[in-house]
Each structure stands twice: as structure tokens, then as C-alpha cells.
Motif scaffolding. Sequence first.
Motif, PDB file in Angstrom:
ATOM      1  N   ILE A  25       0.912  -1.090   0.102  1.00 49.17           N
ATOM      2  CA  ILE A  25       0.012   0.107   0.049  1.00 49.17           C
ATOM      3  C   ILE A  25       1.022   1.225   0.005  1.00 49.17           C
ATOM      4  N   ASP A  26       2.094   1.043   0.552  1.00 49.71           N
ATOM      5  CA  ASP A  26       2.963   2.422   0.748  1.00 49.71           C
ATOM      6  C   ASP A  26       3.535   2.619  -0.595  1.00 49.71           C
ATOM      7  N   PHE A  40      -6.567  -9.925  -9.552  1.00 50.08           N
ATOM      8  CA  PHE A  40      -6.716 -10.976  -8.654  1.00 50.08           C
ATOM      9  C   PHE A  40      -7.007 -10.374  -7.194  1.00 50.08           C
ATOM     10  N   VAL A  41      -8.149 -10.086  -7.121  1.00 49.53           N
ATOM     11  CA  VAL A  41      -8.713  -9.324  -5.623  1.00 49.53           C
ATOM     12  C   VAL A  41      -8.542 -10.068  -4.522  1.00 49.53           C
ATOM     13  N   GLY A  42      -8.943 -11.426  -4.802  1.00 45.94           N
ATOM     14  CA  GLY A  42      -9.118 -12.386  -3.836  1.00 45.94           C
ATOM     15  C   GLY A  42     -10.010 -11.715  -2.380  1.00 45.94           C
ATOM     16  N   MET A  43      -9.669 -11.696  -1.350  1.00 48.71           N
ATOM     17  CA  MET A  43     -10.473 -11.680  -0.100  1.00 48.71           C
ATOM     18  C   MET A  43     -10.230  -9.979   0.176  1.00 48.71           C
ATOM     19  N   GLY A  44      -9.517  -9.449  -0.668  1.00 53.99           N
ATOM     20  CA  GLY A  44      -9.456  -7.955  -0.633  1.00 53.99           C
ATOM     21  C   GLY A  44      -8.227  -7.608   0.221  1.00 53.99           C
ATOM     22  N   GLY A  45      -7.319  -8.610   0.467  1.00 56.75           N
ATOM     23  CA  GLY A  45      -6.244  -8.077   1.711  1.00 56.75           C
ATOM     24  C   GLY A  45      -5.371  -6.696   1.373  1.00 56.75           C
ATOM     25  N   VAL A  46      -5.343  -6.421   0.155  1.00 56.78           N
ATOM     26  CA  VAL A  46      -4.845  -5.043  -0.153  1.00 56.78           C
ATOM     27  C   VAL A  46      -5.841  -3.827  -0.401  1.00 56.78           C
ATOM     28  N   PHE A  47      -6.904  -4.577  -1.363  1.00 55.66           N
ATOM     29  CA  PHE A  47      -7.898  -3.603  -1.755  1.00 55.66           C
ATOM     30  C   PHE A  47      -8.608  -2.838  -0.570  1.00 55.66           C
ATOM     31  N   LEU A  48      -9.167  -3.656   0.324  1.00 57.20           N
ATOM     32  CA  LEU A  48      -9.881  -2.882   1.507  1.00 57.20           C
ATOM     33  C   LEU A  48      -9.145  -2.289   2.600  1.00 57.20           C
ATOM     34  N   ARG A  49      -7.902  -2.532   2.706  1.00 57.50           N
ATOM     35  CA  ARG A  49      -6.906  -1.817   3.400  1.00 57.50           C
ATOM     36  C   ARG A  49      -6.327  -0.600   3.144  1.00 57.50           C
ATOM     37  N   THR A  51      -6.313   3.373   2.262  1.00 59.32           N
ATOM     38  CA  THR A  51      -6.875   4.506   2.836  1.00 59.32           C
ATOM     39  C   THR A  51      -7.116   5.664   1.888  1.00 59.32           C
ATOM     40  N   TRP A  52      -6.831   5.402   0.603  1.00 54.45           N
ATOM     41  CA  TRP A  52      -6.858   6.683  -0.311  1.00 54.45           C
ATOM     42  C   TRP A  52      -7.875   6.017  -1.514  1.00 54.45           C
ATOM     43  N   LYS A  53      -8.823   6.693  -1.803  1.00 55.26           N
ATOM     44  CA  LYS A  53      -9.707   6.036  -2.680  1.00 55.26           C
ATOM     45  C   LYS A  53      -9.731   7.130  -4.226  1.00 55.26           C
ATOM     46  N   PRO A  54      -9.425   6.459  -5.436  1.00 58.06           N
ATOM     47  CA  PRO A  54      -9.596   7.224  -6.210  1.00 58.06           C
ATOM     48  C   PRO A  54     -10.790   7.524  -7.384  1.00 58.06           C
ATOM     49  N   ALA A 253      10.888 -15.842   4.233  1.00 59.02           N
ATOM     50  CA  ALA A 253      10.337 -15.751   2.986  1.00 59.02           C
ATOM     51  C   ALA A 253      10.959 -14.754   2.180  1.00 59.02           C
ATOM     52  N   LYS A 254      11.199 -15.083   0.840  1.00 61.11           N
ATOM     53  CA  LYS A 254      11.714 -13.790   0.080  1.00 61.11           C
ATOM     54  C   LYS A 254      10.670 -13.672  -1.109  1.00 61.11           C
ATOM     55  N   GLU A 255      10.462 -12.350  -1.327  1.00 65.08           N
ATOM     56  CA  GLU A 255       9.218 -11.978  -2.054  1.00 65.08           C
ATOM     57  C   GLU A 255       9.879 -10.998  -2.889  1.00 65.08           C
ATOM     58  N   LEU A 256       9.228 -10.681  -4.048  1.00 66.13           N
ATOM     59  CA  LEU A 256       9.481  -9.631  -5.020  1.00 66.13           C
ATOM     60  C   LEU A 256       8.348  -8.483  -5.110  1.00 66.13           C
ATOM     61  N   ILE A 257       8.591  -7.308  -5.091  1.00 64.51           N
ATOM     62  CA  ILE A 257       7.520  -6.440  -5.475  1.00 64.51           C
ATOM     63  C   ILE A 257       8.082  -5.762  -6.893  1.00 64.51           C
ATOM     64  N   ILE A 258       7.345  -5.865  -8.090  1.00 63.40           N
ATOM     65  CA  ILE A 258       7.802  -5.665  -9.351  1.00 63.40           C
ATOM     66  C   ILE A 258       6.981  -4.634  -9.920  1.00 63.40           C
ATOM     67  N   SER A 259       7.469  -3.595 -10.766  1.00 63.86           N
ATOM     68  CA  SER A 259       6.761  -2.372 -11.179  1.00 63.86           C
ATOM     69  C   SER A 259       7.478  -1.822 -12.439  1.00 63.86           C
ATOM     70  N   ASN A 260       6.652  -1.070 -13.276  1.00 66.49           N
ATOM     71  CA  ASN A 260       7.179  -0.380 -14.267  1.00 66.49           C
ATOM     72  C   ASN A 260       7.444   1.105 -13.987  1.00 66.49           C
ATOM     73  N   ARG A 261       7.070   1.258 -12.619  1.00 66.28           N
ATOM     74  CA  ARG A 261       7.592   2.666 -12.162  1.00 66.28           C
ATOM     75  C   ARG A 261       8.444   2.501 -10.992  1.00 66.28           C
ATOM     76  N   GLU A 262       9.657   3.521 -11.075  1.00 66.27           N
ATOM     77  CA  GLU A 262      10.562   3.330 -10.031  1.00 66.27           C
ATOM     78  C   GLU A 262       9.916   4.087  -8.942  1.00 66.27           C
ATOM     79  N   VAL A 263       9.923   3.165  -7.649  1.00 67.59           N
ATOM     80  CA  VAL A 263       9.106   4.025  -6.732  1.00 67.59           C
ATOM     81  C   VAL A 263      10.122   4.264  -5.435  1.00 67.59           C
ATOM     82  N   LYS A 264      10.531   5.486  -5.167  1.00 67.11           N
ATOM     83  CA  LYS A 264      11.440   5.690  -4.369  1.00 67.11           C
ATOM     84  C   LYS A 264      11.007   5.553  -2.842  1.00 67.11           C
TER      85      LYS A 264
END
Length: 268
Positions: A25-26, A40-49, A51-54, A253-264
Motif C-alpha cells: 500500500i505504501d 486478482f482481488v481475492g478477499m481484498g487483503g490489499v484492496f480493502l486496507r 486509505t485513499w480512494k481514487p 520468505a523472500k518476495e518481490l515487488i515488481i513495477s514499471n515505475r521506480e518507486v523511491k
Amino acid sequence: MQKVSPAAPVAPWLGGKKVLHKTIIDRIDRIKHDTYVEPFVGMGGVFLRRTWKPACEVANDLNGEITNLFRILQRHYPQFLEVMRFQVASRREFERLRASDPLTLTDLERAARFLYLQRLAFGGQVRGVFGVSPGTAPRFSLAKLEPILDAAHERLDGVVFENLSWEDVVSRWDSAGTLFYLDPPYWGGESDYGKNMFERAEYERMADALSSIKGAFILSINDVPEIRECFAAFHLEPVKLKYSVSKGGATEAKELIISNREVKTSLI
């Protein structure tokens, strides 16, 4: 953007981002967008949490039980509570509902069945066993559940629901102002959400599709060499996590956050 109150997922879900959601979310909040889409919304583990709504929000899942539950929570909430009101945590009821065909039920009954099974199945997997054990209260209690459902009902106001493949959702909703958050099955767990729901070849197709979109995307997945190779053209941010596996320990566990934008995320 409109500031809104976050809500908790209404039931456990395999890969529900309980540990990683704050990090994701950050990253989402740092990318400007007027349309937010989760294929892939699933149960909304990210979607519902969040705090900003476009201006526009889209929740999609190929699992029709999920989209039906969210639609009922959004549009028929009082009636849904009435259907759930006299349900009890029972092994016999759990087995009866699991054996029933959801296609023979009304949409309200179908949503109630799905939520009941998700909350009582061990690990949030309906194909698993009745998840009640000594020293632990059952996860199905309407007194405890009603505030969670109420918060989700409020948060889902104005959300568009889709029941399509991730490819169709990406192509239909892509625009310069769109931000996609994708949470596909992890490499090695392609069949965890059902037979033929996701194939290993789709990772390559996903990388190809995301390379040509107008909008932005963030994707979270396990950190394995095959995924790094497949998504090598994008920004890859490794993340280390600890997941609880029992009362006595945790696993790394090791995970990846992948994006087409470089997020500083820092000044360094």
C-alpha cells in the motif's frame, strides 16, 4: 483522491497479504492514479486496507464466488445479515454446505455459504478441513463478524466488480491514469486456487502484456530465479518476510515487488 476508512478482509484467504500489505500500500500511495484495478482481488487483503480512494476502483477475480460475495455486501447488505444471523459453527453444517452446489442457491445464499466456509476452513482453504481446535475460538461468530462486514460494506461503495481473466481486465481498464495491483498465484503454486485457474505459461504472457500498458502496475510474487528472469525488464524490489507457521515459530520468505515505475522509498 478521497480519504477513506480502511476495512479488514472479511475472511481468511490463501496469499491474503497479512504481512506484506503495508509495504504494498505504501508503494501504491506513491504512484499517482485516478483508476485503481486489482485483477486478482481475492478477499481484498490489499484492496480493502487502502486509505485513499481514487475516482474509479475495480475489483476483479476469476472466482465467481468472490465477486458474488462482494456484490452482495455492496448492494444487499441488510438481507445478507439476515441470511447469516442464525448460522452456527458446526462441523455437520460445514460439510453440508461444502457438499452443496452453489449454482442451486440464490445469490444471497451463495454468498453466505462461501463466507461461512471461508471463515471456518483451516487456512482459508475450502478444500481443507473444518478449522476449529482446542483453545481457539471459531472464526465464525456473527457478533464478531458484523463490524467487519459493516466496514467492508462501507468501503465497497462505488466499486466496480468484474469476473474476467486478468488479461481481459488489463486490456479493458488500461489508461494513462490506471494503476494495476496484481497478486497472481505464486510460482510453484499455480493450482492452489483451483484446477485450470492459472497456468505457469501465464507469467510470460503477463510480463509481455504489462510491458505495453499505458498505465502503471505493481505486482507481488515469490522471489525465485524464474520470476526474476521473466520480469527482468521491470523494477524488481526484493522483500524479506517472516510468516508464522505455528504457535512456536515462523519461517522466512523472500518476495518481490515488481513495477514499471521506480518507486523511491527513501532519500538514499
